[in-house]
Design an enzyme around this catalytic site. Sequence first.
Site, PDB file in Angstrom:
ATOM      1  N   CYS A   1     -19.547   2.566   7.935  1.00 23.76           N
ATOM      2  CA  CYS A   1     -19.783   3.397   9.123  1.00 23.76           C
ATOM      3  C   CYS A   1     -21.124   3.141   9.803  1.00 23.76           C
ATOM      4  CB  CYS A   1     -19.675   4.874   8.752  1.00 23.76           C
ATOM      5  SG  CYS A   1     -18.026   5.377   8.219  1.00 23.76           S
TER       6      CYS A   1
ATOM      7  N   LYS B   1       0.829  -1.204   0.000  1.00 25.88           N
ATOM      8  CA  LYS B   1       0.000   0.000   0.000  1.00 25.88           C
ATOM      9  C   LYS B   1       0.871   1.267   0.000  1.00 25.88           C
ATOM     10  CE  LYS B   1      -3.548  -0.125   2.729  1.00 25.88           C
ATOM     11  NZ  LYS B   1      -4.377  -0.083   3.971  1.00 25.88           N
TER      12      LYS B   1
ATOM     13  N   LYS C   1     -21.850  -0.388  11.507  1.00 21.57           N
ATOM     14  CA  LYS C   1     -20.891  -0.633  12.593  1.00 21.57           C
ATOM     15  C   LYS C   1     -21.082   0.342  13.753  1.00 21.57           C
ATOM     16  CE  LYS C   1     -16.704   0.871  11.782  1.00 21.57           C
ATOM     17  NZ  LYS C   1     -16.444   1.927  12.798  1.00 21.57           N
TER      18      LYS C   1
ATOM     19  N   GLY D   1     -25.906   1.115   4.238  1.00 24.50           N
ATOM     20  CA  GLY D   1     -24.807   0.153   4.345  1.00 24.50           C
ATOM     21  C   GLY D   1     -23.506   0.899   4.540  1.00 24.50           C
TER      22      GLY D   1
ATOM     23  N   ASN E   1     -23.821   9.686  13.288  1.00 27.79           N
ATOM     24  CA  ASN E   1     -24.058   8.585  12.356  1.00 27.79           C
ATOM     25  C   ASN E   1     -25.341   7.835  12.684  1.00 27.79           C
ATOM     26  OD1 ASN E   1     -21.846   9.185  10.845  1.00 27.79           O
ATOM     27  ND2 ASN E   1     -20.650   7.387  11.423  1.00 27.79           N
TER      28      ASN E   1
END
Length: 427
Positions: free
Chosen positions: A260, A35, A263, A257, A208
């Site tokens: 974030c 990465k 969860k 979905g 959220n």
Amino acid sequence: MKILIVGTGYVGTTTALVFCEKGHQVTGLDLDQEKIEKLQSGQLHFFEPGLPDLLKEHLQAGNLSFTTNSSAAIKQNDIIFICVGTPQGKDGNADLRYVKNVAEEIGKNLNAYKVIVDKSTVPVGTAGKVRDWIQQNKKKGVPFDVVSNPEFLREGSALRDALHPDRIVIGYSGAKSREMMRELYKDFRCPVVETTPKTAEMIKYAANSFLALKISFINELARLCDRLELEIDDISRGIGLDRRIGEAFLKAGIGYGGSCFPKDVNALLKTAESHHQSLSIMEAAVTVNKTQPEYFIRELETALGGLQDKTVAVLGLAFKPDTDDIRESPGLNVIHQLIKAGAKVKAHDPAVKSGSDAIFEQLATVAQCVTDSDAVILCTGWQQYEAIDWKEVRKRVRSPFIFDGKNVLNPDQIRQAGFNYYAIGKR
């Protein structure tokens, strides 16, 4: 300022580039050698509009670099942002193992006063744990402060959100860290909420969760609109124009979905459970979201007279447009239920090219996807799907059924092309 970003995923890379834009010297640290090599060569390892050009620009300018050498990177920077993942554990709680690993590594290499900024989404009280993990591993007499500074980025518009945020939330733990964070964010033109680390952590989860709640509210209302033969879009607009409510996140569909919302809502529920407090409204929101794809599939099954041996074209795998993120994607949920019901599935997505799911072995072009299908399902609201020539699609399909799982297509246009149009809460 010299800033270290630990974790070069979606949040970390975006954060690094934004601070570069503000004139800071930034280092990205990750243990994934592949990465880091890609980023150092100017290649972004995920799909996000606007970031690739900025990555190349700041690499060439020399104010951005990437490394796997944690010891040197920690010692050479003044502010350290923790931007690692906090995936959902098997028990529903946020898994803090990566945060802990970073905190311990910081402690081992702490050589002078530094501000440790937790930008990862973490449960209330994590800043205190980070402080303890660093304290347990550092040399005596070396001071530091831990700050909570949650991110509020939307995948697909992360760069704009980061450069022009609605607000910045900073939970301080000391006067010196307050001074340094104010200096860091002095060029941002938005409200700044200064509070405690615990409150900052709760603000992120509350934000959220409330957005997820709005989505589940409109989705459940859309089911009632189906029974009453009402248009959910008209109702969304009618209530969304009330400034106390707002229009955002009131588009009915197959559910939320991504990495974030699912969860974070579950983590908040586990926090409440551990403190013997019920969050019944959020529990209901989760239930609606879990059953929304099932509701959608039942409507499809009724219209087609069953799904056994039917061929279904699925347009969209990412959980939302302008990203290649398939984590907790409602579209994948729909696909799994179609296959379970005996249907054959062909799929397309503009950005998603690979994954562990078996469906990725069958990815097709849009034309290949819709050819000889008994139904076409839209599962992601990509703009290019809205611009499809549906008259041409009508020539390719076996049966004229379109199911709009995102309520973004023009029903009149679809019907004029010769299709039977279905959506949630729309006639």
